[in-house]
Write a protein that holds these residues in place. Structure first.
Motif, PDB file in Angstrom:
ATOM      1  N   CYS A  87      26.433   3.732   1.049  1.00 35.58           N
ATOM      2  CA  CYS A  87      25.588   2.574   0.715  1.00 35.58           C
ATOM      3  C   CYS A  87      26.243   1.566  -0.215  1.00 35.58           C
ATOM      4  CB  CYS A  87      24.276   3.052   0.093  1.00 35.58           C
ATOM      5  SG  CYS A  87      24.456   3.905  -1.495  1.00 35.58           S
ATOM      6  N   GLY A  90      24.213  -1.263  -2.272  1.00 40.94           N
ATOM      7  CA  GLY A  90      22.814  -1.135  -1.887  1.00 40.94           C
ATOM      8  C   GLY A  90      22.211  -2.224  -1.029  1.00 40.94           C
ATOM      9  N   ASP A  91      22.962  -3.265  -0.671  1.00 35.61           N
ATOM     10  CA  ASP A  91      22.336  -4.390   0.035  1.00 35.61           C
ATOM     11  C   ASP A  91      21.801  -4.009   1.412  1.00 35.61           C
ATOM     12  OD1 ASP A  91      22.781  -6.855  -1.754  1.00 35.61           O
ATOM     13  OD2 ASP A  91      24.749  -5.910  -1.709  1.00 35.61           O
ATOM     14  N   GLU A  94      18.626  -1.896   1.037  1.00 33.37           N
ATOM     15  CA  GLU A  94      17.480  -2.715   0.653  1.00 33.37           C
ATOM     16  C   GLU A  94      16.939  -3.492   1.843  1.00 33.37           C
ATOM     17  OE1 GLU A  94      15.922  -2.649  -2.317  1.00 33.37           O
ATOM     18  OE2 GLU A  94      17.342  -1.082  -2.912  1.00 33.37           O
ATOM     19  N   ALA A  97      14.782  -1.137   3.799  1.00 33.25           N
ATOM     20  CA  ALA A  97      13.496  -0.952   3.125  1.00 33.25           C
ATOM     21  C   ALA A  97      12.606  -2.175   3.297  1.00 33.25           C
ATOM     22  CB  ALA A  97      13.724  -0.652   1.648  1.00 33.25           C
ATOM     23  N   ALA A  98      13.199  -3.371   3.234  1.00 37.63           N
ATOM     24  CA  ALA A  98      12.419  -4.597   3.394  1.00 37.63           C
ATOM     25  C   ALA A  98      11.805  -4.698   4.782  1.00 37.63           C
ATOM     26  CB  ALA A  98      13.297  -5.817   3.114  1.00 37.63           C
ATOM     27  N   PHE A 120      18.928  -2.791  -8.321  1.00 39.15           N
ATOM     28  CA  PHE A 120      17.586  -2.792  -7.737  1.00 39.15           C
ATOM     29  C   PHE A 120      16.704  -1.786  -8.474  1.00 39.15           C
ATOM     30  CE2 PHE A 120      20.640  -3.812  -4.303  1.00 39.15           C
ATOM     31  CZ  PHE A 120      20.213  -5.102  -3.995  1.00 39.15           C
ATOM     32  N   SER A 123      13.489  -0.574  -6.820  1.00 41.36           N
ATOM     33  CA  SER A 123      13.658  -0.281  -5.404  1.00 41.36           C
ATOM     34  C   SER A 123      12.858   0.939  -4.957  1.00 41.36           C
ATOM     35  CB  SER A 123      15.133  -0.045  -5.094  1.00 41.36           C
ATOM     36  OG  SER A 123      15.309   0.294  -3.741  1.00 41.36           O
ATOM     37  N   VAL A 125      14.049   2.506  -2.347  1.00 39.47           N
ATOM     38  CA  VAL A 125      15.089   3.292  -1.697  1.00 39.47           C
ATOM     39  C   VAL A 125      15.409   4.529  -2.538  1.00 39.47           C
ATOM     40  CG1 VAL A 125      17.486   3.309  -0.893  1.00 39.47           C
ATOM     41  CG2 VAL A 125      16.091   1.250  -0.599  1.00 39.47           C
ATOM     42  N   TYR A 127      18.140   6.528  -3.577  1.00 32.69           N
ATOM     43  CA  TYR A 127      19.597   6.506  -3.654  1.00 32.69           C
ATOM     44  C   TYR A 127      20.111   7.872  -4.108  1.00 32.69           C
ATOM     45  CZ  TYR A 127      19.704   1.416  -3.114  1.00 32.69           C
ATOM     46  OH  TYR A 127      19.586   0.134  -2.630  1.00 32.69           O
TER      47      TYR A 127
END
Length: 236
Positions: A87, A90-91, A94, A97-98, A120, A123, A125, A127
């Protein structure tokens, strides 16, 4: 350094970091592949030398990969359990998730995971630090969507069959493996890493019950090198 946008100065810092990192990459020296096939020490050095500046992380663009963003556009992942491989900052996780996914994301390097969490802090997410070749047992066959971007092209050819099996093992019955990678012609010599993938390596992802659903060979543009975007479906 604090996070800032992708500017000309960002790319100037990136070029300097890339040169420094290439100089210590074991896979650019004889015997380096055998000594550290996953390049873990080098990946750890990337995040250590970056000192909080994303320009020092060659694959960090502070936005989802354009080919993932395009694939997600107008698509709902509502409630689907998804996994983002490698990951980084994280972009991509994310973005999943969005789109409504119940997203888990992992990286081999602890600092990458910590950095993503700092970026984030609110977030949804999950991680984690984990290893593709030895993931948590409960992940096996658990994800409706497994997303892999740029991990395969960072590995030597000697690990790619094992990596293909490891990716397939994470996909749930009826689920999808989505792979985004730079592309090259069969037999084309590349001085990596990274090593863009030839057609045979994309075809070899159809293992352990996965079958190709879409395989896009996306030509180079002024903004982006030639890429694969390939989706593999598990029956069930």
């Amino acid at each position: 350094m604090g996070e800032a946008g992708v500017t000309d100065a960002f790319f100037t810092r990136r070029a300097a970091a890339r040169a420094r990192l290439d100089a210590i990459d074991p896979h650019k020296r004889p015997g380096g592949v055998e000594a550290d096939p996953q390049r873990k020490d080098w990946f750890e050095a990337v995040y250590r030398f970056a000192e909080g500046d994303a320009a020092g992380v060659p694959w960090a663009h502070l936005a989802p990969h354009p080919l993932l963003a395009e694939w997600l556009a107008g698509r709902s992942l509502e409630g689907l359990r998804t996994l983002d491989i490698g990951c980084g900052l994280g972009d991509n996780a994310e973005a999943l998730a969005a789109a409504g996914a119940q997203a888990t994301a992992f990286d081999l390097i602890d600092e990458a995971v910590a950095w993503a969490k700092r970026r984030f802090p609110q977030s949804a997410v999950d991680y984690r630090a984990a290893d593709l070749f030895a993931p948590p047992p409960e992940w096996r066959g658990s994800f409706a969507l497994v997303h892999e971007c740029y991990t395969l092209q960072a590995l030597p050819d000697s690990l790619l069959d094992q990596a293909s099996q490891a990716l397939a093992a994470l996909v749930a019955p009826g689920g999808l493996l989505l792979v985004i990678a730079r592309a090259r012609d069969e037999g084309q010599e590349i001085a990596g890493p990274p090593w863009p993938l030839p057609p045979s390596r994309i075809a070899a992802l159809a293992v352990a019950g996965l079958r190709p659903e879409t395989v896009e060979d996306i030509p180079a543009t002024d903004a982006m090198a030639r890429h694969w975007r390939a989706a593999f479906r598990r029956d069930g």
